[in-house]
Design an enzyme around this catalytic site. Structure first.
Site, short mmCIF file in Angstrom:
data_model
loop_
_atom_site.label_atom_id
_atom_site.label_comp_id
_atom_site.label_asym_id
_atom_site.label_seq_id
_atom_site.Cartn_x
_atom_site.Cartn_y
_atom_site.Cartn_z
N GLY A 218 16.77 0.38 16.95
CA GLY A 218 18.19 0.58 17.22
C GLY A 218 19.10 -0.32 16.42
O GLY A 218 18.67 -1.31 15.83
N ILE A 219 20.38 0.09 16.38
CA ILE A 219 21.40 -0.72 15.71
C ILE A 219 22.03 -1.62 16.77
O ILE A 219 22.24 -1.19 17.89
CB ILE A 219 22.50 0.17 15.10
N GLY B 85 22.72 -6.34 13.64
CA GLY B 85 21.32 -6.15 13.29
C GLY B 85 20.94 -4.69 13.35
O GLY B 85 21.56 -3.91 14.06
N GLU B 86 19.98 -4.34 12.56
CA GLU B 86 19.44 -3.00 12.66
C GLU B 86 17.94 -3.12 12.59
O GLU B 86 17.37 -3.57 11.62
CB GLU B 86 19.94 -2.11 11.52
N GLY B 87 17.29 -2.75 13.67
CA GLY B 87 15.83 -2.87 13.70
C GLY B 87 15.18 -1.52 13.71
O GLY B 87 15.81 -0.51 13.42
N THR B 88 13.91 -1.51 14.04
CA THR B 88 13.13 -0.29 14.06
C THR B 88 13.66 0.66 15.12
O THR B 88 13.64 1.87 14.95
CB THR B 88 11.66 -0.64 14.41
N ASP C 91 5.53 -8.62 20.44
CA ASP C 91 6.21 -8.64 19.14
C ASP C 91 7.04 -9.92 18.99
O ASP C 91 8.19 -9.88 18.56
CB ASP C 91 7.10 -7.40 18.97
#
Ligand SMILES: Nc1ncnc2c1ncn2[C@@H]1O[C@H](COP(=O)(O)OP(=O)(O)OP(=O)(O)O)[C@@H](O)[C@H]1O
Ligand SMILES: [Mg+2]
Length: 381
Positions: A72-73, A67-70, A184
């Site tokens: 971090g990877i 996953g790659e979010g706002t 969130d």
């Protein structure tokens, strides 16, 4: 936390040279004193902790990106010391001038305090070669609900939905009892293991709260899961913003599609009004004084359409959804209220987590590009 200031500790003798004829001594590390950030004065760092005690990320074999979010990877990785599979979340330091981003510091400090079967486990914080490469080592969960929902052939059964949401509610009850608001909650931040255990993850936006609540930024919670009070500019946030999001998640699991997929803040409010009717001072005292209440002209819609959206849902199920979708945050269901709902005591009964089916591990098969694309659809606007 402390600001570094190297210098002799109080009362310590200045490094005395060995006398003639004596064996050369090991070079002694100067005692390190750090200035306290909270309160006055200094404290001494024990010699053994002087160089830090973080493990190196080299001890982990990265298997694939999941996953790659706002912030971090995230990689699936193998701990070469224990042979355990873990999730490694790299802290993003892109534009940081002042060290670690606040979101990561919050995530680490909060997660270190938390221990619950329905909260993701932070096992360790490890470092890479560079000062700016820091990784969170977390218990690995084979699925996140967003990728799962996207890839599932058949929707979850109602018994399975109950099993998932009950675990989310238990995690929320624990967080809220500990004065933490997640801020969130959404399907991509809910993880599930192959043993059917659901865990709340991603504490990058989470905050502790006190009484009376202090103002916080209202631009939290991904649009589709954002409570009406946030959309209307209320700056004091309570645990009820997580409960609204929990309602959206329950409805999304039941319908197998997002409940309120707004494309802008005004569109989001409009979707809420279309579903639940126009709010007013009677049902939500203080509503008309909210900062943005006069700025938007809400459509006049006198009906609650939840029953039309979920015609097959039992009375108890509809009651629970309506309780979670109370406009007035003070009247909205708490996690404890929900756990006591008769919806979970009637048929179909919640399935046991161990009896949840296992699903193919899509995130490990997919090319990174495709994974990013599908995540982008659910990202914050
Ligand atoms: N412990 C874990 N086990 C398995 N997968 C994980 C784990 N933690 C995170 N992931 C995967 O990585 C994704 C992003 O992680 P996370 O939500 O913690 O990061 P983020 O940068 O804050 O993301 P976003 O801004 O998209 O919410 C998750 O949606 C999930 O797919
Ligand atoms: Mg996330």
């Amino acid at each position: 936390m402390a600001a570094a200031e190297a210098g002799p500790a109080p009362g310590s003798a200045p490094g005395s040279a060995p006398g003639p004829g004596s064996a050369p001594a090991e070079p002694e590390l100067e005692p390190l004193r750090l200035r306290r950030l909270r309160g006055d004065g200094f404290f001494e760092v024990p010699a053994a902790d002087r160089l830090g005690r973080c493990r190196s990320v080299k001890e982990f074999e990265k298997l694939n990106r999941i996953g790659e979010g706002t912030y971090g990877i995230v990689y699936r990785a193998r701990d070469t010391l224990t042979d355990e599979t873990v999730a490694l979340k790299k802290v993003r330091m892109d534009n940081e001038k002042d060290g670690m981003p606040i979101s990561s510091l919050r995530e680490i400090t909060l997660l270190l305090q938390l221990q619950h079967p329905n909260i993701v486990e932070l096992k360790d914080v490890v470092v890479g070669n560079h000062l700016e490469s820091i990784f969170l080592v977390m218990g690995y969960c084979e699925q996140d609900l967003a990728s799962l929902l996207e890839n599932m052939q058949t929707p979850f059964s109602e018994a399975q939905v109950k099993c998932i949401i009950l675990q989310v509610l238990k995690g929320l009850q624990y967080l809220h009892e500990n004065y933490i608001i997640h801020r969130d909650l959404k399907v991509s931040n809910l993880l599930m293991t192959d043993k059917g255990c659901v865990k709340i993850a991603d504490f990058g936006l989470a905050r502790t709260y006190g009484m009376p609540p202090k103002p916080m930024t209202p631009k939290v919670v991904t649009l589709w899961y954002r409570a009406p009070e946030l959309l209307l500019g209320m700056t004091t946030q309570t645990t009820s913003i997580d409960m609204w999001a929990a309602g959206c998640i329950l409805a999304e699991l039941l319908a197998h599609k997002p409940l309120l997929p707004g494309t802008s803040e005004i569109h989001q409010i409009d979707l809420i009004v279309q579903l639940l009717g126009t709010p007013n001072e009677n049902i939500w005292p203080g509503f008309s004084k909210l900062p943005l209440a006069t700025q938007y002209t809400l459509r006049k819609q006198p009906y609650n359409n939840l029953k039309h959206r979920f015609p097959w849902l039992s009375e108890a199920g509809l009651r629970l959804l309506n309780f979670l979708f109370m406009y007035d945050p003070k009247k909205r269901a708490t996690a404890k209220d929900c756990l006591e709902s008769s919806y979970f005591k009637e048929k179909p009964l919640p399935c046991e987590p161990e009896l949840m089916p296992t699903f193919p591990h899509h995130r490990n098969k997919r090319a990174a590009g495709t994974a990013l694309e599908s995540q982008a659809k659910r990202s914050k606007p």
